[in-house]
Design a protein around this motif. Structure first.
Motif, PDB file in Angstrom:
ATOM      1  N   LEU A   1     -46.118 -49.224   4.454  1.00 12.75           N
ATOM      2  CA  LEU A   1     -46.277 -50.432   4.105  1.00 12.75           C
ATOM      3  C   LEU A   1     -45.888 -51.468   5.263  1.00 12.75           C
ATOM      4  O   LEU A   1     -46.680 -52.319   5.467  1.00 12.75           O
ATOM      5  CB  LEU A   1     -45.805 -50.954   2.676  1.00 12.75           C
ATOM      6  N   ILE A   2     -44.587 -51.517   5.664  1.00 14.44           N
ATOM      7  CA  ILE A   2     -43.948 -52.284   6.750  1.00 14.44           C
ATOM      8  C   ILE A   2     -44.767 -52.079   7.949  1.00 14.44           C
ATOM      9  O   ILE A   2     -45.080 -53.099   8.680  1.00 14.44           O
ATOM     10  CB  ILE A   2     -42.427 -52.164   6.962  1.00 14.44           C
ATOM     11  N   ALA A   3     -45.246 -50.885   8.288  1.00 16.83           N
ATOM     12  CA  ALA A   3     -45.845 -50.919   9.612  1.00 16.83           C
ATOM     13  C   ALA A   3     -47.345 -51.289   9.309  1.00 16.83           C
ATOM     14  O   ALA A   3     -47.929 -51.929  10.318  1.00 16.83           O
ATOM     15  CB  ALA A   3     -46.180 -49.127   9.726  1.00 16.83           C
TER      16      ALA A   3
ATOM     17  N   SER B   1     -52.585 -58.523  -1.125  1.00 18.84           N
ATOM     18  CA  SER B   1     -52.602 -57.647  -2.587  1.00 18.84           C
ATOM     19  C   SER B   1     -51.570 -56.490  -2.234  1.00 18.84           C
ATOM     20  O   SER B   1     -50.797 -55.891  -3.001  1.00 18.84           O
ATOM     21  CB  SER B   1     -53.644 -57.206  -2.734  1.00 18.84           C
ATOM     22  N   LEU B   2     -51.355 -56.069  -1.017  1.00 22.90           N
ATOM     23  CA  LEU B   2     -50.481 -55.204  -0.732  1.00 22.90           C
ATOM     24  C   LEU B   2     -49.053 -55.407  -0.814  1.00 22.90           C
ATOM     25  O   LEU B   2     -48.192 -54.694  -1.550  1.00 22.90           O
ATOM     26  CB  LEU B   2     -50.588 -54.803   0.858  1.00 22.90           C
ATOM     27  N   LEU B   3     -48.873 -56.665  -0.546  1.00 23.18           N
ATOM     28  CA  LEU B   3     -47.299 -57.190  -0.826  1.00 23.18           C
ATOM     29  C   LEU B   3     -46.983 -57.223  -2.238  1.00 23.18           C
ATOM     30  O   LEU B   3     -46.141 -57.087  -2.671  1.00 23.18           O
ATOM     31  CB  LEU B   3     -47.157 -58.525  -0.055  1.00 23.18           C
ATOM     32  N   ILE B   4     -48.034 -57.852  -2.963  1.00 22.29           N
ATOM     33  CA  ILE B   4     -47.633 -58.138  -4.360  1.00 22.29           C
ATOM     34  C   ILE B   4     -47.620 -56.820  -5.152  1.00 22.29           C
ATOM     35  O   ILE B   4     -46.648 -56.703  -5.961  1.00 22.29           O
ATOM     36  CB  ILE B   4     -49.076 -58.696  -5.227  1.00 22.29           C
ATOM     37  N   LEU B   5     -48.614 -55.881  -4.840  1.00 19.28           N
ATOM     38  CA  LEU B   5     -48.472 -54.377  -5.478  1.00 19.28           C
ATOM     39  C   LEU B   5     -47.130 -53.514  -5.065  1.00 19.28           C
ATOM     40  O   LEU B   5     -46.498 -52.967  -5.795  1.00 19.28           O
ATOM     41  CB  LEU B   5     -49.771 -53.727  -5.091  1.00 19.28           C
ATOM     42  N   ALA B   6     -46.791 -54.030  -3.791  1.00 17.52           N
ATOM     43  CA  ALA B   6     -45.358 -53.508  -3.286  1.00 17.52           C
ATOM     44  C   ALA B   6     -44.302 -54.083  -4.216  1.00 17.52           C
ATOM     45  O   ALA B   6     -43.201 -53.112  -4.700  1.00 17.52           O
ATOM     46  CB  ALA B   6     -45.289 -53.890  -1.698  1.00 17.52           C
ATOM     47  N   GLY B   7     -44.276 -55.271  -4.476  1.00 17.64           N
ATOM     48  CA  GLY B   7     -43.363 -55.697  -5.397  1.00 17.64           C
ATOM     49  C   GLY B   7     -43.251 -55.259  -6.754  1.00 17.64           C
ATOM     50  O   GLY B   7     -42.234 -54.923  -7.289  1.00 17.64           O
ATOM     51  N   VAL B   8     -44.563 -55.001  -7.375  1.00 23.10           N
ATOM     52  CA  VAL B   8     -44.802 -54.153  -8.667  1.00 23.10           C
ATOM     53  C   VAL B   8     -44.058 -52.951  -8.645  1.00 23.10           C
ATOM     54  O   VAL B   8     -43.263 -52.409  -9.585  1.00 23.10           O
ATOM     55  CB  VAL B   8     -46.129 -54.095  -8.991  1.00 23.10           C
ATOM     56  N   ALA B   9     -44.296 -52.422  -7.263  1.00 26.20           N
ATOM     57  CA  ALA B   9     -43.843 -50.614  -7.155  1.00 26.20           C
ATOM     58  C   ALA B   9     -42.654 -50.738  -6.878  1.00 26.20           C
ATOM     59  O   ALA B   9     -41.891 -49.680  -7.105  1.00 26.20           O
ATOM     60  CB  ALA B   9     -44.816 -50.354  -5.723  1.00 26.20           C
TER      61      ALA B   9
END
Length: 237
Positions: free
Chosen positions: A25-27, A45-53
């Motif tokens: 994700l960071i990459a 959406s990637l960052l929001i979902l990462a927060g959920v994860a």
């Protein structure tokens, strides 16, 4: 082995996180902001979902064993976003004019430079760099355009840091703190939620545009009134 499970949909944030994890994700955050071909990645959406994860709702969204470390995300994502944008700015400085002056190019068009220059002039360089972070595609192309327009590296770095931190941390923390509420409806409402966030992010720009149009309209009315008054005095004389 089910190879279908290994397939990664590059436009699907949930698929990306499930397949690549925190480091991947960071990459991707770096690629979206630094490598010009990464504009299609779903950064918000990637960052929001990462927060959920990274929250307690991780297992219900991505399955058992898929929880991401929030500390790694909070440190790694802003660094990747800042580093990526700096790379984009450097690319603009080094090869920007050649890249955007190619008439056959369908991606790196000269009109991007012209529009960005108007954007800088209207809102100021600092505000432009920060606000661009919250706008998909714009956050990818604004960095090399800033370099092409010879925005000083130190000035760009300062506002790049502010924008990179605000963007990544706010998106991650929204997902992290509201993970439990988002989990049951993540597939259905994630995209509308991201669109709402983007709309709220660009609202200052829309307000500025409306203000500018109102000023021009008021100015035009003042000219008409002044002309009418002058004509009236002339007739009376």
């Amino acid at each position: 082995m089910d190879y279908n499970q290994l397939a990664v949909n590059l436009l699907d944030a949930k698929s990306l996180i499930s397949s690549l994890g925190a480091i991947g994700l960071i990459a991707i955050i770096f690629a979206e902001t630094g490598l010009l071909v990464g504009f299609f990645f779903p950064g918000d959406s990637l960052l929001i979902l990462a927060g959920v994860a990274a929250s307690n709702a991780a297992s219900s969204v991505l399955g058992d064993g898929a929880k991401l470390p929030i500390a790694v995300l909070l440190v790694g994502c802003p660094i990747a976003a800042i580093a990526g944008a700096q790379l984009g700015h450097l690319i603009g400085v080094k090869v920007g004019p050649k890249m955007f002056d190619k008439p056959e190019s369908k991606i790196f068009r000269r009109e991007y430079v012209v529009k960005a220059e108007e954007y800088f002039n209207k809102f100021g360089a600092g505000k432009a760099v920060v606000l661009a972070r919250f706008m998909p595609i714009v956050r990818t192309f604004l960095n090399p355009v800033a370099g092409t327009l010879e925005m000083p590296a130190k000035t760009f770095f300062l506002w790049n840091v502010i924008g990179g931190v605000l963007w990544t941390e706010s998106m991650l923390l929204i997902g992290y703190f509201f993970g439990d509420a988002l989990a049951p409806v993540i597939d259905k409402y994630l995209i509308p939620a991201v669109l709402l966030i983007v709309l709220l992010s660009v609202s200052p720009i829309l307000i500025e545009i409306l203000r500018e149009r109102k000023k021009k309209a008021d100015g035009a009315e003042s000219v008409v009134d002044a002309t009418a008054q002058a004509g009236g005095r002339h007739r009376r004389g």
